[in-house]
Write a protein that holds these residues in place. Structure first.
Motif, short mmCIF file in Angstrom:
data_model
loop_
_atom_site.label_atom_id
_atom_site.label_comp_id
_atom_site.label_asym_id
_atom_site.label_seq_id
_atom_site.Cartn_x
_atom_site.Cartn_y
_atom_site.Cartn_z
N VAL A 201 41.51 26.23 33.51
CA VAL A 201 40.16 26.56 33.05
C VAL A 201 39.92 28.05 33.19
N ALA A 202 39.12 28.62 32.29
CA ALA A 202 38.77 30.04 32.38
C ALA A 202 37.50 30.23 33.20
N ILE A 203 37.34 31.41 33.76
CA ILE A 203 36.06 31.78 34.35
C ILE A 203 35.47 32.92 33.51
N GLU A 204 34.15 33.00 33.50
CA GLU A 204 33.51 34.05 32.73
C GLU A 204 33.16 35.23 33.60
N ILE A 205 33.20 36.43 32.99
CA ILE A 205 32.53 37.58 33.58
C ILE A 205 31.17 37.59 32.92
N ASN A 206 30.15 37.39 33.74
CA ASN A 206 28.79 37.14 33.28
C ASN A 206 27.92 38.32 33.70
N THR A 207 27.35 39.02 32.73
CA THR A 207 26.61 40.25 33.04
C THR A 207 25.14 40.02 33.36
N SER A 208 24.72 38.76 33.52
CA SER A 208 23.30 38.51 33.81
C SER A 208 22.94 38.76 35.26
N GLY A 209 23.95 39.01 36.12
CA GLY A 209 23.64 39.33 37.50
C GLY A 209 22.74 40.54 37.63
N LYS A 210 22.78 41.41 36.64
CA LYS A 210 21.92 42.60 36.66
C LYS A 210 20.45 42.25 36.61
N THR A 211 20.12 41.03 36.18
CA THR A 211 18.72 40.61 36.09
C THR A 211 18.23 39.99 37.39
N LYS A 212 19.12 39.85 38.39
CA LYS A 212 18.78 39.26 39.68
C LYS A 212 18.78 40.33 40.77
N LEU A 213 18.46 39.92 41.99
CA LEU A 213 18.40 40.87 43.10
C LEU A 213 19.76 41.49 43.41
N SER A 214 20.83 40.75 43.14
CA SER A 214 22.17 41.26 43.46
C SER A 214 22.57 42.41 42.57
N GLY A 215 22.04 42.44 41.32
CA GLY A 215 22.51 43.42 40.35
C GLY A 215 23.96 43.17 40.00
N GLY A 216 24.51 43.97 39.13
CA GLY A 216 25.93 43.85 38.80
C GLY A 216 26.28 42.61 38.01
N TRP A 217 27.55 42.23 38.09
CA TRP A 217 28.06 41.11 37.31
C TRP A 217 28.46 39.97 38.23
N TYR A 218 28.65 38.81 37.64
CA TYR A 218 29.33 37.69 38.30
C TYR A 218 30.70 37.55 37.62
N PRO A 219 31.79 37.42 38.36
CA PRO A 219 31.88 37.59 39.81
C PRO A 219 32.16 39.05 40.19
N SER A 220 32.19 39.29 41.50
CA SER A 220 32.43 40.62 42.02
C SER A 220 33.87 41.07 41.75
N ASP A 221 34.10 42.36 41.86
CA ASP A 221 35.45 42.91 41.67
C ASP A 221 36.44 42.27 42.64
N ASP A 222 36.00 42.03 43.87
CA ASP A 222 36.88 41.43 44.86
C ASP A 222 37.37 40.06 44.39
N ILE A 223 36.48 39.28 43.81
CA ILE A 223 36.87 37.97 43.29
C ILE A 223 37.75 38.12 42.06
N LEU A 224 37.43 39.08 41.20
CA LEU A 224 38.25 39.29 40.00
C LEU A 224 39.69 39.68 40.36
N GLU A 225 39.85 40.43 41.43
CA GLU A 225 41.21 40.78 41.88
C GLU A 225 41.97 39.52 42.31
N ARG A 226 41.26 38.60 42.99
CA ARG A 226 41.88 37.32 43.35
C ARG A 226 42.18 36.49 42.11
N VAL A 227 41.24 36.49 41.16
CA VAL A 227 41.41 35.74 39.91
C VAL A 227 42.69 36.18 39.20
N LEU A 228 42.90 37.49 39.13
CA LEU A 228 44.12 38.02 38.51
C LEU A 228 45.36 37.56 39.26
N ARG A 229 45.30 37.60 40.58
CA ARG A 229 46.44 37.20 41.40
C ARG A 229 46.82 35.74 41.19
#
Length: 269
Positions: free
Chosen positions: A192-220
Motif C-alpha cells: 500500500v502507498a502512503i500519501e504526503i499530505n500538505t493539509s498539516g499546514k492548516t493545523k497547529l502542527s503546521g507542515g506536512w504529514y508525515p514528517s521528514d523523519d517518517i519519510l526517511e523510514r518510509v524510504l528505507r
C-alpha cells in the motif's frame, strides 16, 4: 507529471465548493490528474447521516459517484478525473465498508484512521492530564490500527499517517518508535502507498504529514508514496506539490505513484 489524489467538496459537510470547482482548480494549478476523494458516509449506523459535519449522507453516495464519473467523461483530454473516496477504518465495521466500496468503480480508496478509543485524533482535550505511559499507549494503538488497515486489503493509499500531531504537535515526541517501525513494515509488506499530505499546514502542527523523519523510514522500508493536498477548498488543490517533490528527491526518493482502476502507476520525480 502533476497530480493530486486527495480532495473534498460540500457533501462531507466541512468543505467548500462542488466537485466541478475542484476539477477547474486542478486545471488552473497545472494538474494532469485530479482525484476526487470525499469522505464516505458512516456505514456503521443505520441512519442516513449520523455525522452531518464529518461525512456525507448515504443517500448522496451514489450521486457522488455518478457526478465524478460524468465529470471524468466531460473533462477527458483536458484533465484525468479519478474516482476516489476517503474511508475511515473501523475494525468493527470493516466488512460492511468493504462490501459497499467494492460495489463501485473506484480508481482508489484512501484509508484513514481518524479516531482511537472512540475519540477523534484531532481532539486536543484527549491529551489533558495523561502521563507518559498513557500517551505511549495511545500512539501505539494509533499505529496498530493503521497497520491493521494496511493488512485489510481495502485500501490503495493510507491517509496522513501522523495526523494525530495535527492539533497536538508534541505527538511526534512521544517515544514509541517500535510501533511506528512495525507499522511501516506491515505497510511495505502490504504494498500500500502512503500519501504526503500538505493539509498539516492548516493545523497547529503546521507542515506536512508525515514528517521528514517518517519519510526517511518510509524510504528505507520501500513503501511507495503519493501526493494529496487534502483540499477542503478549491484554492488548496495541488498546494505545495513542487515543494513536496523537491523534498522527496532530497530524502532519496526517485518516484511516486498514483492509482487508476486500482492499478499503481509509477511517476518519476
Amino acid at each position: 507529471m502533476k497530480f493530486d489524489l486527495h480532495t473534498h467538496h460540500f457533501r462531507c459537510g466541512h468543505a467548500d465548493g462542488n466537485i466541478r470547482n475542484y476539477v477547474e482548480a486542478g486545471i488552473k494549478a497545472g494538474l494532469e490528474v485530479i482525484g476526487i476523494s470525499d469522505h464516505t458516509p458512516y456505514f456503521g449506523d443505520p441512519s442516513d447521516r449520523a455525522f452531518p459535519h464529518i461525512a456525507m449522507a448515504k443517500s448522496e453516495f451514489a450521486n457522488y459517484v455518478e457526478e465524478v464519473l460524468a465529470l471524468k467523461k466531460e473533462y477527458e483530454g483536458v484533465i484525468d478525473v479519478l474516482l476516489g473516496i476517503e474511508s475511515d477504518y473501523f475494525p468493527e465495521h470493516a466488512e460492511t465498508y468493504r462490501k459497499i466500496l467494492d460495489a463501485y468503480p473506484f480508481d482508489y480508496v484512501i484509508g484513514s484512521v481518524h479516531s482511537t478509543g472512540g475519540v477523534s485524533i484531532f481532539n486536543k482535550g484527549r491529551w489533558k492530564g495523561l502521563g507518559d505511559k498513557e500517551k505511549i499507549a495511545i500512539k501505539t494503538e494509533y499505529y496498530r490500527l493503521i497497520a491493521e488497515s494496511a493488512r485489510s486489503g481495502m485500501f490503495q493509499i493510507l491517509g496522513h499517517i501522523d495526523a494525530m500531531k495535527g492539533n497536538y504537535p508534541d505527538f511526534s515526541n512521544i517515544p514509541a518508535p517500535g510501533p511506528l517501525d512495525e507499522c511501516l513494515k506491515v505497510i511495505a509488506e502490504s504494498g500500500v502507498a502512503i500519501e504526503i499530505n500538505t493539509s498539516g499546514k492548516t493545523k497547529l502542527s503546521g507542515g506536512w504529514y508525515p514528517s521528514d523523519d517518517i519519510l526517511e523510514r518510509v524510504l528505507r522500508y520501500g513503501v511507495p508514496v503519493t501526493f494529496g493536498s487534502d483540499a477542503h477548498k478549491p484554492s488548496r488543490v495541488g498546494d505545495e506539490h513542487e515543494a513536496v517533490a523537491a523534498r522527496l528527491k532530497e530524502i532519496g526518493f526517485t518516484s511516486w505513484v498514483y492509482y487508476k482502476q486500482k492499478q499503481k502507476i509509477e511517476v518519476p520525480l
